[in-house]
Write a protein that holds these residues in place. Sequence first.
Motif, mmCIF file in Angstrom:
data_model
loop_
_atom_site.group_PDB
_atom_site.id
_atom_site.type_symbol
_atom_site.label_atom_id
_atom_site.label_comp_id
_atom_site.label_asym_id
_atom_site.label_seq_id
_atom_site.Cartn_x
_atom_site.Cartn_y
_atom_site.Cartn_z
ATOM 1 N N CYS A 82 0.835 -1.209 0.000
ATOM 2 C CA CYS A 82 0.000 0.000 0.000
ATOM 3 C C CYS A 82 0.863 1.250 0.000
ATOM 4 C CB CYS A 82 -0.918 0.035 1.225
ATOM 5 S SG CYS A 82 -2.307 -1.094 1.168
ATOM 6 N N VAL A 83 1.852 1.282 0.868
ATOM 7 C CA VAL A 83 2.728 2.449 0.950
ATOM 8 C C VAL A 83 3.446 2.676 -0.375
ATOM 9 C CG1 VAL A 83 4.804 3.375 2.071
ATOM 10 C CG2 VAL A 83 3.028 2.301 3.441
ATOM 11 N N ASP A 84 3.967 1.614 -0.962
ATOM 12 C CA ASP A 84 4.646 1.743 -2.259
ATOM 13 C C ASP A 84 3.704 2.263 -3.334
ATOM 14 O OD1 ASP A 84 7.090 0.907 -1.312
ATOM 15 O OD2 ASP A 84 6.878 -1.158 -2.012
ATOM 16 N N ALA A 87 2.833 5.950 -2.713
ATOM 17 C CA ALA A 87 4.015 6.768 -3.017
ATOM 18 C C ALA A 87 4.243 6.874 -4.525
ATOM 19 C CB ALA A 87 5.249 6.189 -2.339
ATOM 20 N N THR A 123 -2.503 1.165 4.883
ATOM 21 C CA THR A 123 -1.551 2.209 4.494
ATOM 22 C C THR A 123 -0.979 2.897 5.723
ATOM 23 O OG1 THR A 123 -2.749 2.550 2.416
ATOM 24 C CG2 THR A 123 -1.223 4.282 3.094
ATOM 25 N N ALA A 124 -1.818 3.193 6.694
ATOM 26 C CA ALA A 124 -1.337 3.821 7.930
ATOM 27 C C ALA A 124 -0.360 2.894 8.646
ATOM 28 C CB ALA A 124 -2.516 4.171 8.836
ATOM 29 N N ARG A 127 2.930 2.898 6.731
ATOM 30 C CA ARG A 127 3.691 4.131 6.982
ATOM 31 C C ARG A 127 4.352 4.097 8.351
ATOM 32 N NH1 ARG A 127 -0.927 7.862 4.391
ATOM 33 N NH2 ARG A 127 -0.100 7.924 2.258
ATOM 34 N N LYS A 128 3.645 3.546 9.328
ATOM 35 C CA LYS A 128 4.216 3.413 10.667
ATOM 36 C C LYS A 128 5.444 2.507 10.631
ATOM 37 C CE LYS A 128 3.252 1.152 15.011
ATOM 38 N NZ LYS A 128 2.372 0.202 15.642
ATOM 39 N N VAL A 130 7.405 1.779 8.017
ATOM 40 C CA VAL A 130 8.468 2.433 7.258
ATOM 41 C C VAL A 130 9.121 3.532 8.096
ATOM 42 C CG1 VAL A 130 8.928 3.913 5.263
ATOM 43 C CG2 VAL A 130 7.509 1.877 4.997
ATOM 44 N N GLY A 131 8.329 4.214 8.926
ATOM 45 C CA GLY A 131 8.831 5.306 9.744
ATOM 46 C C GLY A 131 9.553 4.864 11.006
#
Length: 143
Positions: A82-84, A87, A123-124, A127-128, A130-131
């Motif tokens: 989702c993040v990819d 982005a 997605t959230a 992101r968490k 990845v962060g």
Amino acid sequence: MRPAQTRSEAGLTWARLDDGAVLVGEVDDLDLRPLGILLPLDENWPIRLAAADSIRRALIDRTADPPLSRQRRDRLKRALRCVDAIASGASYRDVATAFFGTRRLQAEPWKTSSIKAQVVRLTAYGRKMVGGGYRELLRGRSR
């Protein structure tokens, strides 16, 4: 590349790996001689100790549990996808279509869709991770 080894007077072999880790024991013959792990006493001590115990169970006892269940691995993979996708310019609807197919998306209104909510949550979560949230996986506390 093979690590450089040094033999101590007590008969132990010390090998420093490229990443700075130090192995103690006979590197050539792990099944016949004990292997040691040196762990720094820092704020990550509990995590390092748990990881060392997992290594011991995997190498010696052969009883180590997989670090993540299949369900958690699948969720993490989807979250990172989702993040990819986001982005790369994809919309939540595009991601949902890729995961669930067009037919399933047409079954309910997009604005209030449970599928939309699931993609937003994934997605959230991605992101968490990845962060820096991936560190929670090592602590065994990530959901």
